[in-house]
Design an enzyme around this catalytic site. Sequence first.
Site, PDB file in Angstrom:
ATOM      1  N   HIS A 110       0.823  -1.217   0.000  1.00 13.11           N
ATOM      2  CA  HIS A 110       0.000   0.000   0.000  1.00 13.11           C
ATOM      3  C   HIS A 110       0.856   1.267   0.000  1.00 13.11           C
ATOM      4  O   HIS A 110       0.321   2.374   0.000  1.00 13.11           O
ATOM      5  CB  HIS A 110      -0.946   0.027   1.203  1.00 13.11           C
ATOM      6  CG  HIS A 110      -1.984  -1.059   1.173  1.00 13.11           C
ATOM      7  ND1 HIS A 110      -2.849  -1.215   0.115  1.00 13.11           N
ATOM      8  CD2 HIS A 110      -2.275  -2.049   2.051  1.00 13.11           C
ATOM      9  CE1 HIS A 110      -3.636  -2.265   0.345  1.00 13.11           C
ATOM     10  NE2 HIS A 110      -3.304  -2.788   1.510  1.00 13.11           N
ATOM     11  N   ASP A 149      -2.795 -10.512  -2.745  1.00 12.98           N
ATOM     12  CA  ASP A 149      -3.341 -10.077  -1.454  1.00 12.98           C
ATOM     13  C   ASP A 149      -4.821  -9.763  -1.656  1.00 12.98           C
ATOM     14  O   ASP A 149      -5.251  -9.419  -2.760  1.00 12.98           O
ATOM     15  CB  ASP A 149      -2.579  -8.825  -1.012  1.00 12.98           C
ATOM     16  CG  ASP A 149      -2.875  -8.399   0.415  1.00 12.98           C
ATOM     17  OD1 ASP A 149      -2.042  -8.688   1.295  1.00 12.98           O
ATOM     18  OD2 ASP A 149      -3.924  -7.755   0.641  1.00 12.98           O
ATOM     19  N   HIS A 151      -6.403  -7.274  -0.513  1.00 12.78           N
ATOM     20  CA  HIS A 151      -6.585  -5.827  -0.697  1.00 12.78           C
ATOM     21  C   HIS A 151      -5.913  -5.389  -1.991  1.00 12.78           C
ATOM     22  O   HIS A 151      -4.872  -5.931  -2.363  1.00 12.78           O
ATOM     23  CB  HIS A 151      -5.961  -5.062   0.482  1.00 12.78           C
ATOM     24  CG  HIS A 151      -6.519  -5.472   1.816  1.00 12.78           C
ATOM     25  ND1 HIS A 151      -5.897  -6.405   2.613  1.00 12.78           N
ATOM     26  CD2 HIS A 151      -7.640  -5.088   2.456  1.00 12.78           C
ATOM     27  CE1 HIS A 151      -6.619  -6.581   3.711  1.00 12.78           C
ATOM     28  NE2 HIS A 151      -7.689  -5.793   3.651  1.00 12.78           N
ATOM     29  N   ASP A 238      -4.483 -12.953   2.830  1.00 17.48           N
ATOM     30  CA  ASP A 238      -5.731 -12.610   3.507  1.00 17.48           C
ATOM     31  C   ASP A 238      -6.964 -12.904   2.666  1.00 17.48           C
ATOM     32  O   ASP A 238      -8.071 -12.523   3.051  1.00 17.48           O
ATOM     33  CB  ASP A 238      -5.706 -11.146   3.986  1.00 17.48           C
ATOM     34  CG  ASP A 238      -4.895 -10.245   3.075  1.00 17.48           C
ATOM     35  OD1 ASP A 238      -4.605 -10.673   1.936  1.00 17.48           O
ATOM     36  OD2 ASP A 238      -4.564  -9.126   3.485  1.00 17.48           O
TER      37      ASP A 238
END
Lengths: 439, 559
Positions: A110, A149, A151, A238
């Site tokens: 991120h 991931d 996200h 995740d």
Amino acid sequence: MNNKALGLVFFPAFDWAITPSHPEREERLLYTRDQIVEEGLLDLPNIREYRPQLAKIQDVQRVHIGVPNIASLITDAHLVSAGGAITAAEAVMRREVSNAFALVRPPGHHAMRVVHGTRGFCTINMEAIMVEYLRCHYGLNRIAIVDTDVHHGDGTQDIFYHDPDTLFISFHQDGRTLYPGTGAITELGSPSALCSTINIPLPPGTTDDGLHYVLDKLVLPMLDDFQPDIIINSAGQDNHYSDPLANMAITAQGYARLAEKLNADIAVLEGGYSIEDALPYVNTGIILAMAGLDYSRVVEPDIARCPRQSESNTRYIAQLVTQWQDIWSQRDQLRRAAIAKAGDFWQRSRSIYYDDSGIQERQREAVRICPHCQGYHTIATEAEGRSFGVKTAFAAVIPRNSCSTCRSQACDAIHTAKKEGRYDHYLLQDKEQDTFEQF
Amino acid sequence: MLLGIDVGGTFTDAVVIQDGKVLASAKTPTMHGELLHSIIAVIDKVLGSINRAAIRRVALSTTIVTNALIEGKIDQVALLLLPGPGLNLTGMTPGQPHFLSGCVDHRGREQAAPVKKEVIAFCRELSGTQVAAVVGKFAVRNPAQEQQVAGWVQEYLKPAHITSGAELSGSLNYFRRINSAYYNAAVWRIFTNFAAAIETAIGERGIAAPVYILKADGGTLPLAAAKARPVETIFTGPAASVLGIMALANPEEPAVSLDIGGTSTDIALWQNGVPLLAPGGASVNGYPTAVRSFWLCSVGIGGDSYVRRQDAHLLVGPMRRGPAMASGGTEPTVTDALRVAGLIDYGDETLARQAMVSIADPNQTPEDAAWETLRVATNTICQAIRTMLSEQAARPVYRVEDIVHGEAFTPELVIGVGGAAMGLAPLVAEQLSLPWQVPSGHMVANAIGAASARPTTEITLRADSAEGYYTVPELGIQRTVDKRRFSLADAWTAAETHLAQRAAAGGIDEALPVSERVYEEEFNVIRGFNTIGKIMTCKLQIKPGVLMPVQAGRQDNEQ
């Protein structure tokens, strides 16, 4: 199965946390350590463990523009984690191993080019630092990053948004239902790099079936078409059915099979916060798959909890894949059209929120549409945070293999801005000469 | 008076130590297949007129287990595994594994119960097998399933011995515990028979003292206690020499030790007065095990290493073609080179010169050839030392602090023992630019080490206060704790109590005062945003060491 030599950089950073009860805390990889040590994976003849090196500030500044400087925003742990990714990559480049997994924290996907603080648990971007290190020291050019991931890898997307030589593919839980909210199919890269950013937003509840459908029909063919020098996996974990921060339904088997099919040269851990129920099994599965060993017995004890995929999700995913296949097949026309439409400069303005630091940033970016190179770009940034009030900066980035026009215009842009004096800091990131300057 | 015996590949050595001084020493050739006779012969030789009743401790380092493994004289083992989820172990273990249902997870929570019917079926299939091993993944976090299955095996297979993996090692590493347990069971019978014969023979010689056996980590174990864990008595020869170095030289600074024998040199690295241990444990027959062992690197350079010229290149070792020409052998050796270079003063100099002439280049003097030989030998040893140092520097660490502020291991001293130490150790030290030491008595350092070695043992206590219990796998126990109050300090207190119990049970409580903390770990267990407990690991050991420093006298029975 054929045994493959796997390099493993395991760095759980047992003495580093964002805060003691934050998901990114000391014991995040404790149970993973327990599982891989108990399995004896580090004693297998085809798995070699490496101690991470410390990345240098120069390695970080090849990617990031820290305001006022990157050193003041990071901890030693970040340099070890980035250094771990570099160590993994070098083990592969020196052919000591055939592939490598940097099982390191803190994570980084991120973290965007400009850094004011920490967002989505990330301050600097490990994969991006590793990629630019490889380009600088090993002369690599075409690189594919597949972000698995849950996200959206918005930081990595941001860093390579104008770079046609980096294919960034992210599949993730649809941004309309999860942090950071971005990663829509329409985010394709700036005109000169159009369709080198690929976002595949998946519906909550997607299972191994849906994931592997996307992989087989879309991701693997795209990689075949792109013909990268190396493939990097941003290996977030995740998407697991037990993850407390997301809503997907992938299993350890699903992840291991993904690692096997993707056959990445280097994998780097990202998120994954089901530290007891998922990470020990997912990491064991990925390590075994990357080492070419039988992973069929890596099954979570609570596998019965994993939901099945709904009919509507299956249909939705099939449609999404068809839609992407259409875009991909027209990518050259689309890029030409976007370049024609943009004129001399492509510009965008954005708001970026740093959830861990409580900072709101406003950013204006301009990229020169250049017929000879990637085009230089400028970034005007203004950040507001409880701890420091307001911080502003103006930065210019000279890309690799830049033309002389872009180079001189980037320098002019910095000097002009400095003369006007509206910002606190003036920064020049020169990727051609591998320098970083403050004015 | 202490009696120490070391059975080596070529010679069996013995020493008698009184008040920190070597009173007598003796050497006899080792008769393979007749180890007991070699031991009795050397005892008779070293004791001579010494009063046997004054001996209060006998310590033995023996190759019985190592030889049994090399010669394949080991028993078939009923190997029953509770592997849970993870690596497929088919084809990866020694012997034939039998997989059972039932597993515990990384926190020691039972995720599936073992199935008695499966165990009964395997027992029927394996009927007649004399020894068994039961090993469960994460049994070090909860040994109950291992114990339950062992109970069923006892009932239905009725073997003479069952090894439980978690009792051999309290450390994580299922793969190593399986291999340890397998070999422990496989050598159990041959070791037990040997132990009985030794006890009888020593008793018959009028020695009433307790008999200890040396382990690979340099500690001793009473013979009776060793019967339950014979696999730990592998590789005791090199361990004996290392202990000898501790008794004779006791290096306080970081050091490199060289045990230079006839055919090989064993290298160890020393920190804080003890040699570094092999990470994870020793390798047995190519299988990594959990057997605690010194980290030794063996290179094929020794006094008897065969020297020859091949395509103009001078080669030294790794093979031996008999003794040095200076000692009546037929082929040139390193010892001949040492003699001609004037670094040692034993052996026939004329014969040594002939050896060097036979390998010299047309334009080399015998002295030149001798120095070239020593340069090649020294380079080989130094290269191995450098490899060990870089391996040590590359050891993974898991904390930021250790990466940023960790200190590299840098030796400050070279210590040599063994036959060719006086000649070669100074040359190695010179190349590494380090001072050196060859303590007197170094020729029988191995037997001195065996005689003076202290007992060792360790325990691992892992407390999970969120789950409300702690486990000590080596003792096979699990105890409940107060979820809210149990602290790291409480964990250490409990660990000390259990170490004392284990020492008393093994008959080694005399060594308790030298226990030390070797490892500590503490993590929070968080649910939501609340800390609901802690996971703590405490490792406590009675560390390897010597009962007293030893000064070597000049009295050698053999000469």
